[in-house]
Write an enzyme that holds these catalytic residues in place. Structure first.
Site, PDB file in Angstrom:
ATOM      1  N   SER A  50       4.592  -6.963   6.494  1.00 27.00           N
ATOM      2  CA  SER A  50       6.118  -6.736   7.099  1.00 27.00           C
ATOM      3  C   SER A  50       5.834  -8.204   8.438  1.00 27.00           C
ATOM      4  CB  SER A  50       6.337  -6.012   7.998  1.00 27.00           C
ATOM      5  OG  SER A  50       6.458  -4.446   7.052  1.00 27.00           O
TER       6      SER A  50
HETATM    7  N1  SAH Z   1       3.306  -2.145   7.008  1.00 31.82           N
HETATM    8  C1  SAH Z   1       3.400  -2.540   5.802  1.00 31.82           C
HETATM    9  C2  SAH Z   1       3.871  -2.254   4.610  1.00 31.82           C
HETATM   10  C3  SAH Z   1       3.348  -2.815   2.938  1.00 31.82           C
HETATM   11  S1  SAH Z   1       4.966  -2.962   1.680  1.00 31.82           S
HETATM   12  C4  SAH Z   1       2.486  -3.552   5.997  1.00 31.82           C
HETATM   13  O1  SAH Z   1       3.176  -4.443   6.923  1.00 31.82           O
HETATM   14  O2  SAH Z   1       1.587  -3.933   5.632  1.00 31.82           O
HETATM   15  C5  SAH Z   1       4.833  -1.327   1.634  1.00 31.82           C
HETATM   16  C6  SAH Z   1       4.378  -0.777   0.953  1.00 31.82           C
HETATM   17  O3  SAH Z   1       4.796   0.553   1.084  1.00 31.82           O
HETATM   18  C7  SAH Z   1       3.363  -1.097  -0.184  1.00 31.82           C
HETATM   19  O4  SAH Z   1       1.684  -1.560   0.214  1.00 31.82           O
HETATM   20  C8  SAH Z   1       3.813  -0.142  -1.586  1.00 31.82           C
HETATM   21  O5  SAH Z   1       2.803  -0.071  -2.627  1.00 31.82           O
HETATM   22  C9  SAH Z   1       3.504   0.819  -0.856  1.00 31.82           C
HETATM   23  N2  SAH Z   1       4.330   1.713  -1.672  1.00 31.82           N
HETATM   24  C10 SAH Z   1       5.861   1.856  -1.765  1.00 31.82           C
HETATM   25  N3  SAH Z   1       5.957   3.472  -2.978  1.00 31.82           N
HETATM   26  C11 SAH Z   1       5.352   3.945  -1.877  1.00 31.82           C
HETATM   27  C12 SAH Z   1       4.696   5.248  -2.057  1.00 31.82           C
HETATM   28  N4  SAH Z   1       6.068   5.856  -2.891  1.00 31.82           N
HETATM   29  N5  SAH Z   1       3.676   6.195  -1.629  1.00 31.82           N
HETATM   30  C13 SAH Z   1       2.653   4.919  -1.174  1.00 31.82           C
HETATM   31  N6  SAH Z   1       2.948   4.072  -1.080  1.00 31.82           N
HETATM   32  C14 SAH Z   1       4.832   3.054  -1.413  1.00 31.82           C
END
Ligand code: SAH
Length: 215
Positions: A50
């Protein structure tokens, strides 16, 4: 980066400024990208880290629930940046837990955290990142004072509501195309108060298959 976010009025909390300065974003974005630009960036597997302003915003919404000794859950922990920030905020005696469903991103985030100021927390197990479906939360380490969800849910997962402590707060993007960043407070009688903070755009909280297919 932190100076700019302060200047533009995004960061108003000294504690959040300190923590975001301590956790160097350069360790959490792939090489060759501009770590301090205020935009989301791809981290592979159809996931993004993000933008710094979103990280700051969520940390501030959760600040009262990220006091020393508290427990924090980061669902969809991706790069591990926020999990690392949570770890610094709740120490000493607190616990920061990340749940991510793509195994490669779990390893990536652990490597990133190892390079950062939160590395000692991995060693003493006050910070951990697990591979699993974040819609189920991570009951083993709960209940949590703070829950952050980094991917958009169609509706608030039941397990996450259950794993929120009384007096706890969850920040979660809810919706499909258009998403609301919702703030969910669990009251002392166990009831929930939910308000919408702002409109946001996150990747979906989904299954690994759907994510790797490109949703
Ligand atoms: N806060 C993180 C956001 C990453 S994007 C950052 O800033 O790095 C969102 C993330 O959610 C991705 O890495 C994706 O793989 C994960 N994600 C999506 N669905 C998910 C689920 N059901 N369980 C665990 N992780 C999930």
């Amino acid at each position: 980066m932190v100076e700019n976010l302060r200047r533009y009025g995004v960061i108003t909390s000294n504690k959040v400024a300190q923590v975001m300065e301590a956790i160097d974003r350069a360790f959490f974005v792939p090489e060759g990208m501009q770590p301090y630009a205020d935009s989301p960036m791809p981290i592979g597997h159809n996931a993004t880290i993000s933008a710094p302003h979103m990280h700051a915003y969520c940390l501030q919404l959760l600040e009262q629930n990220l006091q020393p000794g508290m427990r924090a859950l980061d669902v969809g922990s991706g790069s591990g940046y926020l999990t690392a920030c949570f770890g610094l905020m709740v120490r000493p005696e607190g616990r920061a837990v990340g749940v991510e469903h793509i195994p490669e991103l779990v390893s990536y985030s652990i490597e990133n955290i190892q390079k950062s100021a939160a590395a000692p927390l991995l060693k003493d197990s006050s910070l951990s990142v697990h591979c699993g479906d974040g819609r189920q939360g991570w009951a083993e380490c709960g209940p949590y004072d703070a829950i952050h969800v980094g991917a958009a849910a169609e509706e608030i997962p039941e397990a996450l509501m259950e794993q929120l402590k009384e007096g706890g707060r969850m920040v979660i993007p809810v919706g499909n195309m258009f998403q609301d960043l919702q703030v969910v407070d669990k009251n002392s009688d166990g009831s929930l108060t939910i308000r919408t903070e702002t409109s946001v755009l996150y990747v979906p909280l989904t299954s690994p298959d759907a994510q790797l297919r490109g949703y």
